[in-house]
Motif scaffolding. Structure first.
Motif, PDB file in Angstrom:
ATOM      1  N   HIS A 682       5.939  19.776  -4.454  1.00 45.28           N
ATOM      2  CA  HIS A 682       5.936  20.800  -3.402  1.00 45.28           C
ATOM      3  C   HIS A 682       5.408  22.138  -3.892  1.00 45.28           C
ATOM      4  CE1 HIS A 682       9.393  22.101  -5.636  1.00 45.28           C
ATOM      5  NE2 HIS A 682       9.244  23.261  -5.034  1.00 45.28           N
ATOM      6  N   VAL A 683       5.172  22.265  -5.193  1.00 46.82           N
ATOM      7  CA  VAL A 683       4.764  23.569  -5.721  1.00 46.82           C
ATOM      8  C   VAL A 683       3.377  23.926  -5.199  1.00 46.82           C
ATOM      9  CG1 VAL A 683       4.328  24.915  -7.783  1.00 46.82           C
ATOM     10  CG2 VAL A 683       6.129  23.216  -7.793  1.00 46.82           C
ATOM     11  N   GLN A 684       3.326  24.966  -4.409  1.00 48.71           N
ATOM     12  CA  GLN A 684       2.066  25.375  -3.810  1.00 48.71           C
ATOM     13  C   GLN A 684       1.259  26.181  -4.802  1.00 48.71           C
ATOM     14  OE1 GLN A 684       1.444  25.699   0.129  1.00 48.71           O
ATOM     15  NE2 GLN A 684       2.327  23.698  -0.267  1.00 48.71           N
ATOM     16  N   VAL A 686      -0.323  25.128  -7.434  1.00 42.69           N
ATOM     17  CA  VAL A 686      -0.501  24.507  -8.745  1.00 42.69           C
ATOM     18  C   VAL A 686      -0.956  23.075  -8.527  1.00 42.69           C
ATOM     19  CG1 VAL A 686       0.623  23.775 -10.862  1.00 42.69           C
ATOM     20  CG2 VAL A 686       1.189  25.981  -9.867  1.00 42.69           C
ATOM     21  N   GLN A 709      -1.307  29.584   1.110  1.00 45.00           N
ATOM     22  CA  GLN A 709       0.079  29.999   1.013  1.00 45.00           C
ATOM     23  C   GLN A 709       0.186  31.499   1.221  1.00 45.00           C
ATOM     24  OE1 GLN A 709       1.546  30.259  -2.817  1.00 45.00           O
ATOM     25  NE2 GLN A 709       3.698  30.325  -2.236  1.00 45.00           N
TER      26      GLN A 709
END
Lengths: 717, 188
Positions: A682-684, A686, A709
């Motif tokens: 879920h890391v936006q 990266v 984002q």
């Protein structure tokens, strides 16, 4: 390895190869109509069918042999020019191709015998072919009856046909030499049965000038014998000098020899040897032919085949068959030389190892830099350049031309246009453009969606096209080319284009967009990638359910690619997919923030500029334009002292420029991508990670999601 | 057969939790408490260091390390138990644990866990294993497979597939991240 296992392996290879051949066959068939010189293509198609039939016969897959045989016969008449290429013929052959694929897949699934439903389908298909095979069925029937009768009688012991045709003109002096022609003919009869004998007496002069000691007679003999040509020839060993002796296979035996030549092993590629092996010529005849060839002055110009035919030791069709066989052997050899089959897994393992090698050599070089040892540094530098070369060629191994993927769509377009009742042709460009195998594997489905969509929604019906002043035939094109480290795939149609207002209205209706929002064309077109979005008034079998475009976009995003739409009303739509050439390695730009390092994909980086006096605004002026920027230190919550002079890396996505503020610029590097795994999915912003020469893990920044984002959440931290 | 009987005997007390099996365990200290992992799931022990933080992750995901060319996430167990971040000291180590992801066709993933100190590998017999109490240990009862008596003190036998469930941690990070964003927006 037991015999069973060996057979299984061999069968597996047979299935793989046959499926490939069938793919070639299909491609060939599809291109047949447009090819101005189809003979080479027909030959290729014929050879594919022939090879499948032959290999299936080896495995005793009689149902495949039986079916393929009919297809092959049709192709054979086509090859001989007795049949012309027609759309009907192609339409009849394509389903046969499909059926053969089914049969072969059936074999790989384990049922070797045809089940009845398949047979029924096969019969229908074969009936379709029958009309091409026998344009005048009556005549063909009688011909068939003829042969069967003759065969029966030969089986019944009353032989009325032979297999050798002999022409003998004994030398003038043979009687004087004590050789009686009659005794040779008698001896010949011991080898087999003389079916017929005709005496030629045209050389006989008038009675008064005739010399009773001279032989004038010639004989034509049809012999039925199991003996081979060399044995028959040896009968006449004593009279060969001065005599004229020709032994030829009988005309109706030629097909048998043609088949024999075709079934020969592949170790001898010399024409003479092929003919010799099949037994249609003897060693002596070959030698004479070769001598004749050598004797030609100044340069041997005639080919051995021509000479042999001239000398009447062999018939033209047999030479042709041998020549074809020779060509086939050459083709096979050439193909073997061109490519070898490698397990994709082994290749992946190699690429992985080379990735490790890149990392380790970078580490070694880093250590070398820290020491003052110049020689070590030089050695490291040469290792690195070699490793880079190795990596590049290893990656090359995985590169395949996109053409194979594109060609599959020939069939798709043909079938769908028929289904839709539209006349659409597919134009393929840039088929040689090479791309990583993993990309090719994953791009098929999204492309299929786009192609179907374009055909269903994009291209209008013929009437409407004519009304709009366009040719009745619609054009869909697939094009690929390389552009700055990316591969670009374009799917374009010359249809009606996207209806901007309709999309906007639908989006407002669905609440995706606020009414009255000012959107650019690009933004509006991008709405069709939203989940559940479809402007089709009617839901068709193919598309219009609103499932698809969002999936397409997601699939392409998974490949680290982007998709853009360009559409001109009334002119058509072009979807442009930009993909990285390989999924395993990227060119990156390394930047430091605090104590951490980040990699920004180089193809996103436009330029680097120094951050002007920091006035705590998140934008700056870049040559008269406003450049918003993202402070990575803030975004990633890095602590520690800020560098005195911060830098801005200008990145671009879809024509939109933004800046990334970093502490240090550390230069370009090529690096192996390591996925971060599910935990970090879920890391936006990266997109993955990579291991630097120091052994430290650096995160790879995914510019598109980072910008998105920021757009959705403009007030971070 | 005896084992089955034992489990059934203990089921009511254990409140439906699986009880740990006898076998070899790796014991370690963390925040003054003694924990143990099944030896089969522990792959190796390395020194703490060279860790790369990943932004926008909850505190219990410390970051990633390079384990001979593979990128391995490192979990702060103490933070996972809700007891705050583990302070890094001289003896701090990382135990590499292999977890099996049941949801994703049984694929395995390596994870690192931060520990204050690794102690020893011990043999624990079935009669030394007590079911986990439903409260009192200070960590979620479903994280515990059982309590083993050893040298007059209890060792907590961890349920690795629960403690290091990638699915659960990923969901938590997503939710935590969302809440953080929400707070950010309010603050902004």
């Amino acid at each position: 390895m037991s015999f069973d296992e060996q057979m299984r392996d061999a069968l597996k290879t047979f299935v793989i190869e046959s499926l490939e051949l069938l793919q070639d066959m299909e491609d060939g068939l599809l291109g047949l109509e447009i090819d101005p010189e189809p003979s080479e293509r027909i030959n290729a198609i014929f050879r594919a069918a022939h090879t499948i039939k032959g290999s299936a016969g080896l495995f005793g897959l009689d149902h495949i042999v039986a079916f393929t045989h009919v297809v092959e016969s049709v192709l054979d008449t086509l090859r001989d020019g007795k049949l012309n290429v027609s759309p009907e013929l192609v339409a009849a052959l394509l389903p046969c191709c499909d059926h053969m694929i089914e049969l072969i897949q059936g074999v790989s699934d384990g049922h070797a015998d045809a089940n009845s439903s398949l047979s029924a389908a096969a019969r229908q298909l074969l009936d379709g072919l029958e009309s091409f095979l026998n344009p005048e069925p009556k005549q063909a029937m009688t011909a068939v009856q003829d042969t069967s009768e003759r065969l029966e009688s030969s089986g019944g012991g009353i032989v009325d046909s032979g297999n050798w045709h002999l022409f003998i003109q004994f030398g003038e002096n043979c009687l004087r030499d004590g050789m009686d022609p009659l005794s040779f003919i008698r001896y010949l009869a011991t080898l087999g049965e003389i079916v017929s004998l005709t005496t030629f007496s045209h050389a006989m002069p008038d009675a008064d000038s005739m010399d009773p000691e001279t032989s004038y007679l010639g004989f034509e003999i049809v012999l039925n014998s199991d003996a081979d040509k060399a044995t028959i020839e040896s009968v006449f060993d004593f009279v060969r000098e001065g005599s004229y002796i020709h032994i030829l296979p009988l005309e109706n035996r030629i097909p048998y020899y043609v088949e024999l030549i075709e079934s020969l092993g592949e170790e001898n590629a010399q024409l003479g040897e092929l003919l010799l092996k099949s037994g249609v010529i003897t060693q002596r005849e070959l030698q004479e032919g070769l001598n004749a060839q050598q004797a030609q002055i100044p340069q041997p110009s005639a080919r051995i085949g021509e000479i042999l035919v001239d000398q009447q030791v062999v018939q033209q069709p047999l030479v042709n068959a041998a020549l074809e066989k020779q060509q086939q052997i050459k083709d096979n050899k050439a193909r073997e030389n061109q490519s070898i089959r490698v397990d994709a897994e082994r290749l992946d393992k190699l690429i992985d190892l080379i990735g490790e090698l890149v990392i380790s050599s970078a580490a070694a070089s880093l250590r070398g830099m820290q020491s003052a040892d110049v020689v070590l540094q030089e050695a490291n530098a040469s290792v690195i350049s070699l490793v880079e070369e190795v990596r590049d060629s290893a990656l090359q191994l995985r590169m395949v031309p996109i053409g194979t993927t594109f060609n599959r769509f020939q069939r798709v377009v043909r079938d769908i246009s028929k289904e839709l009742g539209k006349d659409i042709k597919l134009v393929i460009g840039g088929a040689d453009t090479e791309v990583d195998k993993s990309v090719v594997e994953k791009i098929g489905d999204p492309l299929m969606h786009l192609v179907r969509n374009a055909m269903d929604h994009g291209i209008e019906r013929a009437e409407q096209r004519l009304e709009n002043g366009k040719p009745a035939q619609g054009t869909l094109s697939l094009n690929a080319y390389h552009s700055s480290g990316n591969i670009v795939i374009e799917v374009s149609d010359d249809g009606g284009g996207l209806n901007r207002d309709k999309i906007l209205a639908k989006a407002i209706e669905r609440g995706l967009v606020q009414a009255g929002a000012a959107l650019s064309d690009q933004e509006i077109f991008a709405l069709i990638f939203e989940p559940g979005f479809s402007t089709a008034d009617q839901i068709s079998n193919l598309s219009g359910r609103g499932v698809g475009m969002d999936v397409v976009k997601r699939n392409i995003a998974e490949l680290r690619g982007v998709i853009d739409i360009d559409s001109v009303p009334g002119r058509g739509t072009t979807l442009k997919i930009q993909l990285p050439l390989t999924l395993a390695i990227i060119d990156g730009f390394l930047a430091g923030v605090g104590d951490a390092s980040y990699v920004i994909p180089l193809d996103r980086v436009v330029e680097c500029v120094e951050l002007p006096v920091d006035d705590h605004r998140d934008y700056m002026e870049l040559r008269g334009e406003v450049l918003p920027f993202i402070r990575l230190r803030q975004l990633f919550r890095k602590t520690g002292p800020t560098a005195k002079r911060q830098n801005v890396i200008v990145v671009e996505h879809l024509g939109f420029k933004a800046g990334l503020v970093v502490d240090r610029l550390l230069g370009e590097l090529q690096t192996v991508i390591k996925p971060l795994g599910k935990l970090f999915s879920h890391v936006q912003g990266v997109g993955g990670s990579t291991i630097l020469g120091s052994g430290e893990v650096a995160l790879i920044i995914d510019v598109p999601t980072l910008i998105r984002q920021q757009e959705h959440n403009p007030f971070p931290g | 057969m005896t084992e089955l009987a034992t489990i059934q005997d203990k089921l009511p007390v254990a409140q439906g939790k699986t009880t740990a099996m006898a076998g070899q365990y790796l014991t370690f200290t963390l925040g003054g408490e003694l924990y143990a992992l099944g030896i089969l799931s522990s792959k190796e022990i390395i020194d703490y260091g060279n860790l790369t933080e990943v932004p926008m992750m909850p505190v219990f995901v410390r970051g990633v390390i390079n384990l001979r060319g593979s990128v391995v996430p490192v979990v702060d167990l103490l933070a996972r138990f809700g007891k705050g971040a583990t302070p890094i000291a001289k003896r701090t180590g990382i135990v590499i644990v292999e977890t099996i992801n049941d949801a994703d066709d049984g694929s395995t993933q390596d994870l690192g866990i931060i520990v204050d100190a690794v102690n020893e590998v011990v043999e624990i017999s079935q009669e030394d294993i007590e079911p986990a109490p439903s409260f009192g240990t200070g960590i979620r009862p479903d994280f515990i497979n059982g309590m083993a008596k050893r040298n007059g003190r209890f060792v907590i036998l961890l349920n690795v597939s629960k403690v290091l469930s990638v699915d659960e941690m990923a969901t938590l990070s997503k939710v935590g991240h969302g809440r953080e964003l929400l707070l950010d927006t309010e603050a902004g």
